[in-house]
Design an enzyme around this catalytic site. Structure first.
Site, PDB file in Angstrom:
ATOM      1  CE  LYS A 293      -3.904  -1.852   2.701  1.00  0.00           C
ATOM      2  NZ  LYS A 293      -4.992  -1.646   1.726  1.00  0.00           N
ATOM      3  NE  ARG A 367     -10.937 -10.018  -1.495  1.00  0.00           N
ATOM      4  CZ  ARG A 367     -11.290  -9.155  -2.431  1.00  0.00           C
ATOM      5  NH1 ARG A 367     -11.667  -9.578  -3.626  1.00  0.00           N
ATOM      6  NH2 ARG A 367     -11.269  -7.858  -2.187  1.00  0.00           N
TER       7      ARG A 367
HETATM    8  N1  BES Z   1      -8.041  -3.793   4.749  1.00  0.00           N
HETATM    9  C1  BES Z   1      -8.237  -3.420   3.407  1.00  0.00           C
HETATM   10  C2  BES Z   1      -9.563  -2.685   3.191  1.00  0.00           C
HETATM   11  C3  BES Z   1      -9.664  -1.317   3.780  1.00  0.00           C
HETATM   12  C4  BES Z   1      -9.349  -0.213   3.016  1.00  0.00           C
HETATM   13  C5  BES Z   1     -10.144  -1.141   5.048  1.00  0.00           C
HETATM   14  C6  BES Z   1      -9.494   1.052   3.553  1.00  0.00           C
HETATM   15  C7  BES Z   1     -10.273   0.108   5.591  1.00  0.00           C
HETATM   16  C8  BES Z   1      -9.960   1.207   4.840  1.00  0.00           C
HETATM   17  C9  BES Z   1      -8.242  -4.654   2.505  1.00  0.00           C
HETATM   18  O1  BES Z   1      -7.447  -5.702   2.910  1.00  0.00           O
HETATM   19  C10 BES Z   1      -7.738  -4.213   1.176  1.00  0.00           C
HETATM   20  O2  BES Z   1      -6.608  -3.846   1.098  1.00  0.00           O
HETATM   21  N2  BES Z   1      -8.588  -4.278   0.162  1.00  0.00           N
HETATM   22  C11 BES Z   1      -8.231  -3.882  -1.134  1.00  0.00           C
HETATM   23  C12 BES Z   1      -8.798  -4.884  -2.098  1.00  0.00           C
HETATM   24  C13 BES Z   1      -8.298  -4.710  -3.503  1.00  0.00           C
HETATM   25  C14 BES Z   1      -6.828  -5.040  -3.583  1.00  0.00           C
HETATM   26  C15 BES Z   1      -9.093  -5.636  -4.400  1.00  0.00           C
HETATM   27  C16 BES Z   1      -8.817  -2.506  -1.366  1.00  0.00           C
HETATM   28  O3  BES Z   1      -9.942  -2.243  -0.916  1.00  0.00           O
HETATM   29  O4  BES Z   1      -8.144  -1.666  -1.949  1.00  0.00           O
HETATM   30 MN    MN Z   2      -5.437  -5.478   2.197  1.00  0.00          MN
END
Ligand code: BES
Ligand code: MN
Ligand code: ZN
Length: 512
Positions: A293, A367
């Site tokens: 990230k 997931r």
């Molecule tokens: N933990 C994150 C989701 C999240 C994002 C929670 C912002 C709280 C605030 C999750 O694991 C994630 O990174 N999801 C990705 C999925 C994508 C790679 C398909 C996302 O939402 O960007």
């Molecule tokens: Mn994630």
């Protein structure tokens, strides 16, 4: 924080450091405010006329009113009388508590829950006032060098004043509200603790401490070897990149046997008499892994265990309330980190259910851990399974920080959860979950891909989970937008503990 109820016909004689009374717009006094006004020879009306507009959340402290035993009378704005509703009561109670904290009082009495409200009985009014009060006195100070004792609210006790005939119902509501507030506070603390302290191991220890405190609770904390033996290849593929050991936590609230009610006949819609299973995502830090990230707000990914924290908070409330039926809690917890051993884009992993998964983005890790926990849930022959996860940024885009995303194909379960959310002021909004979206999860190299591309990101995440939930009724709550707040007020919210406990309370009521 301590709470109690009190009935009184002569509010002006109530000895307390601060008495909260409601005022509606246009100078309309609540019966409690009216009582104080008469006892003080019109002091309340005079102030309301000259300097109190009674907008929602407004408060004004009056000291030493003649003829009134309370040291302070706090006027609380409730807005227009015809618009008075549960959310106004909660806002009013928060404003009252904030005024009490500011005035440094140690105990106070609120008359707000005594005010009748259409369709909201006294039990629910006191419950929501107690939740608001508990919420408003939470302070995080676990990791300051010198916890500043002066910043801690001195308020230790709040008395809720209700009408004489309502005392018993009020007491029940108060117990429920207090249990929910304490559950939320545990959830907030775990969410707010830094990721170097709140590790998977720490979550396991927290579950054990909870079981030591509440003898009815049983807990089992599985370590890596045991998780391997279960065949949770998808969960473990995420854990692999981190030095922190993963944990799989199994909580059991058996429900007091003596109070167990006769089983309803098993059927597809009732789901039979099995337990409700709550499944929490417990990523104690989500760096994204190899699909890392951006740095800017990465610290906020310590909140990626808020699903797990809400399961623990809900169990705290359940144990406190001693609800008479079985509830199981499952938490899959690990870190998502990049390293030489970490999961890579392109890897294919095998889930506990036997489905193979092509990992196209290691940041879609929630997931991957949840799917194995959902498979594990099958062994309980559940009446319903609800998973709770900070699963997608896409859910925040869709619903913001107001509503939790609710995904299920079961209309009855959806209605129960939506209703519980409205009643507890912890609302959810139903999102689609149709087979048509499953298309996006096709992989050329495995049974399923772990991402479905940019369109409808929160829906395809739910679709992924749905593949592992064929054996029972299931709903998914995406709390990415509601479990915590960013910005100046950064912190965990304790949601969706109120929704979950309310759902379980409603279930108890419908079975009684
Ligand atoms: N933990 C994150 C989701 C999240 C994002 C929670 C912002 C709280 C605030 C999750 O694991 C994630 O990174 N999801 C990705 C999925 C994508 C790679 C398909 C996302 O939402 O960007
Ligand atoms: Mn994630
Ligand atoms: Zn995550």
């Amino acid at each position: 924080m301590e709470f109690s109820t009190q009935t009184t016909a002569s509010l002006h004689q109530l000895k307390t450091a601060a008495l909260g009374v409601g005022i509606f717009a246009d100078g309309i006094l609540s019966p409690a405010a009216d009582q104080i006004d008469r006892a003080s020879d019109g002091a309340v009306r005079a102030v309301v006329k000259s300097e109190f507009r009674a907008t929602v959340g407004e408060s004004l402290v009056l000291r030493n009113l003649p003829g009134v035993a309370a040291q302070r009378v706090v006027l609380i704005g409730l807005g227009k009388q015809e618009e008075y509703k549960a959310a106004t009561l909660a806002s009013g109670e928060r404003a009252f508590i904030a005024a009490c904290v500011k005035a440094n009082v140690t105990e106070a009495a609120s008359s707000l829950a005594a005010l009748p409200m259409q369709d909201v009985p006294v039990r629910a009014r006191v419950r929501s006032a107690a939740i608001a009060a508990g919420d408003a006195t939470y302070r995080y100070d676990a990791t300051f060098g010198k916890p500043d004792k002066d910043k801690r609210p001195k308020l230790k006790k709040v008395v809720h004043v209700v009408a004489a005939g309502e005392a018993a119902d009020a007491k029940t509501g108060l117990q429920e509200g207090r249990a929910i507030a304490e559950g939320m506070n545990l959830t907030k603390l775990l969410g707010n603790l830094p990721p170097n302290i709140c590790t998977p191991t720490y979550l396991g220890e927290t579950a054990k401490r909870l079981a030591a405190e509440f003898k009815t609770l049983k807990v089992e904390v599985l370590e890596r070897k045991q998780i391997e033996a279960l065949g949770m290849g998808s969960f473990l593929s995420v854990a692999r990149g981190s030095e922190e050991a993963p944990r799989f936590i199994v909580l059991r609230h058996p429900g007091s046997a003596a109070k167990k009610l006769a089983a309803k006949p098993a059927g597809k819609t009732s789901g039979g008499d099995g337990p409700v299973v709550l499944v929490g995502k417990g990523i104690t830090f989500d760096s994204g892994g190899i699909s890392i990230k951006p740095a800017a707000t990465m610290d906020e990914m310590k909140y990626d265990m808020c699903g797990a924290a809400s399961v623990l908070g809900t169990f705290r409330a359940l144990a406190e309330l001693d609800l008479p039926f079985e509830v199981i809690g499952l938490i899959a917890s690990c870190e998502n980190m990049p390293s030489g051993k970490a999961l890579k884009p392109g890897d294919v992993v095998t889930s506990m259910a036997g489905h193979t998964i092509e990992v196209l983005n290691t940041d879609a890790e929630g997931r991957l851990v949840l799917c194995d926990a959902l498979t594990y849930a099958e062994r309980f022959k559940p009446a319903a399974v609800i998973d709770i996860a900070t699963l997608t940024g896409a859910c925040v885009v869709a619903l913001g920080h107001v509503n939790t995303g609710l995904f299920t194909q079961d209309d009855d379960l959806a209605d129960s959860l939506l209703k519980a959310g409205r009643a507890s002021l912890d609302t959810a909004w139903r999102m689609p979950l149709e087979d048509a979206y499953q298309e996006q999860l096709k992989s050329n190299f495995a049974d399923i891909a772990n991402i479905g591309g940019p369109p409808a990101g929160s829906v395809t995440a739910a679709c992924f989970l749905s593949r592992f939930t064929k054996a029972y009724r299931w709903a998914h709550l995406d709390i990415a937008g509601t479990a915590w707040k960013g910005g100046k007020e950064k912190g965990a919210t304790g949601r969706p503990v109120p929704l979950l406990v309310q759902y379980l309370l409603d279930r108890q009521a419908s079975r009684a």
